[in-house]
Design an enzyme around this catalytic site. Structure first.
Site, PDB file in Angstrom:
ATOM      1  N   THR A 240       0.814  -1.215   0.000  1.00 29.41           N
ATOM      2  CA  THR A 240       0.000   0.000   0.000  1.00 29.41           C
ATOM      3  C   THR A 240       0.849   1.268   0.000  1.00 29.41           C
ATOM      4  O   THR A 240       1.969   1.284   0.545  1.00 29.41           O
ATOM      5  CB  THR A 240      -0.910   0.009   1.254  1.00 29.41           C
TER       6      THR A 240
ATOM      7  N   TYR B  84      -1.591   0.455  10.313  1.00 27.80           N
ATOM      8  CA  TYR B  84      -1.915  -0.247   9.071  1.00 27.80           C
ATOM      9  C   TYR B  84      -0.713  -0.226   8.121  1.00 27.80           C
ATOM     10  O   TYR B  84      -0.238  -1.274   7.656  1.00 27.80           O
ATOM     11  CB  TYR B  84      -3.145   0.388   8.409  1.00 27.80           C
TER      12      TYR B  84
END
Ligand code: UDP
Length: 323
Positions: A117, A141
């Protein structure tokens, strides 16, 4: 038929990847615990209900299917949730991948294509972001995914696995044939929420921040169509097979759209007015996140086929109207 394991194959990007794998002649074997995945999105191959933390069961699945490669999408993906419950993110994402890598080694499978990501970069120091940009995540995250990239490096050096870390910018849109799409619960992403407002399923869309240093004051993101993301995964597999070099690549379009521009696109495509209201900035949101994806295009021969903002919105509207 050649089997590939797709962890998280019952989820959004994973299910689109299963479709592309099937189109290319592979059998996608979905491994998903259905915590946030959807059984009805598993359409292109078998489903093994299994948690990635269950190494023994994973090892048995590798033994049964003898996959050529693993496409690894299983994981938790909400930034806000990761701040409140980091333990879940390090357990499911980071420890889950450790379990998966261990099972791969036991099963003699040496290729993994991993759903990384843009959140591994943290606050951008420059834009567009290329792969040389420092990786300094600002939430658990992003950190949980960066640790996975690091683990894959170490497993590669020690045990010879080959990996592709594909760093997505804003995955969006839906399968143009409407066979799969986004079914998040809770839904927090901009495009589906604007569509829900246009379809009358929610009262309005809140614009998080009007005073960013951007042309119209709202935050800018790089929206990339999920089918284009899926095709990059297949190309990454072919590349790992042909030259065996690990890959770390950004997947985005290089074009940014502001929140207001996305709202205008939904209004243009749906022909409906979207009620919008100003709201405070959301914590942790950078003003601009745009990818430099030259490396993915050159290394993989990856081409964007569906990622104009209006096609992204149009495919998403058709999916949400149906679901
Ligand atoms: N956003 C917004 N209203 C919403 C949801 C999102 O203004 O209800 C903004 C958000 O602040 C960000 C952009 O839309 O600038 C994209 O957010 P999303 O959650 O879709 O993806 P992210 O960039 O956080 O991964």
């Amino acid at each position: 038929m050649t089997n590939c394991i797709v962890t998280g194959g019952a989820g959004y990007v994973g299910s689109h990847c299963c479709k592309e794998l099937a189109k290319a002649g592979y059998t996608p074997v979905t491994v998903d615990n259905l915590f946030r995945g959807h059984r009805e999105l598993v359409k292109w191959g078998p489903l093994c209900e299994c948690d990635v933390l269950d190494t023994e069961r994973l090892a048995a699945i590798f033994e049964e299917y003898k996959p050529e490669a693993v496409f690894h999408f299983a994981g938790l993906t909400y930034v806000g949730e990761s701040v409140e419950h980091p333990e879940d993110y390090y357990r499911v994402n980071t420890a889950g991948t450790l379990s998966l890598l261990s099972a791969m080694m036991r099963g003699g499978c040496d290729k993994i294509i991993f759903s990384s990501t843009a959140a591994t970069y943290g606050n951008p120091l420059y834009t567009p972001i290329d792969e040389k940009h420092p990786q300094s995540p600002i939430n658990p995250y992003g950190a949980s995914k960066l640790f996975i990239e690091r683990m894959m490096e170490d497993f590669s050096a020690a045990h010879g696995i080959k990996f592709a870390a594909l760093r997505y910018f804003n995955a969006s849109g839906a399968d143009p044939e409407c066979e799969t799409g986004e079914l998040h619960d809770p839904e927090t992403h901009l495009i589906p929420l604007i569509i829900f407002a246009a379809l009358g399923r929610r009262a309005d869309i809140k614009i998080f921040g009007r005073n960013y240093d951007t042309p119209d004051g709202t935050a800018v993101r790089d929206y990339v169509h999920v089918t284009d993301l899926a095709s990059a995964h297949l190309k990454a597999l072919e590349k790992l097979k042909s030259d065996g070099k690990n890959l770390k690549l950004n997947l985005g379009t290089g074009s940014g759209y502001s929140v207001l521009e996305v709202i205008k696109s939904v209004e243009r495509v749906s022909g409906k007015k979207v009620p919008a209201h100003d709201a405070p900035r959301r914590a942790g949101d950078p003003p601009v996140l745009v990818a430099d994806s030259t490396a993915a295009q050159q290394t993989l021969g990856w081409q964007l086929k569906h990622s104009s903002i209006d096609e992204i919105v149009e495919t998403a509207i058709r999916w949400h109207e149906k679901n």
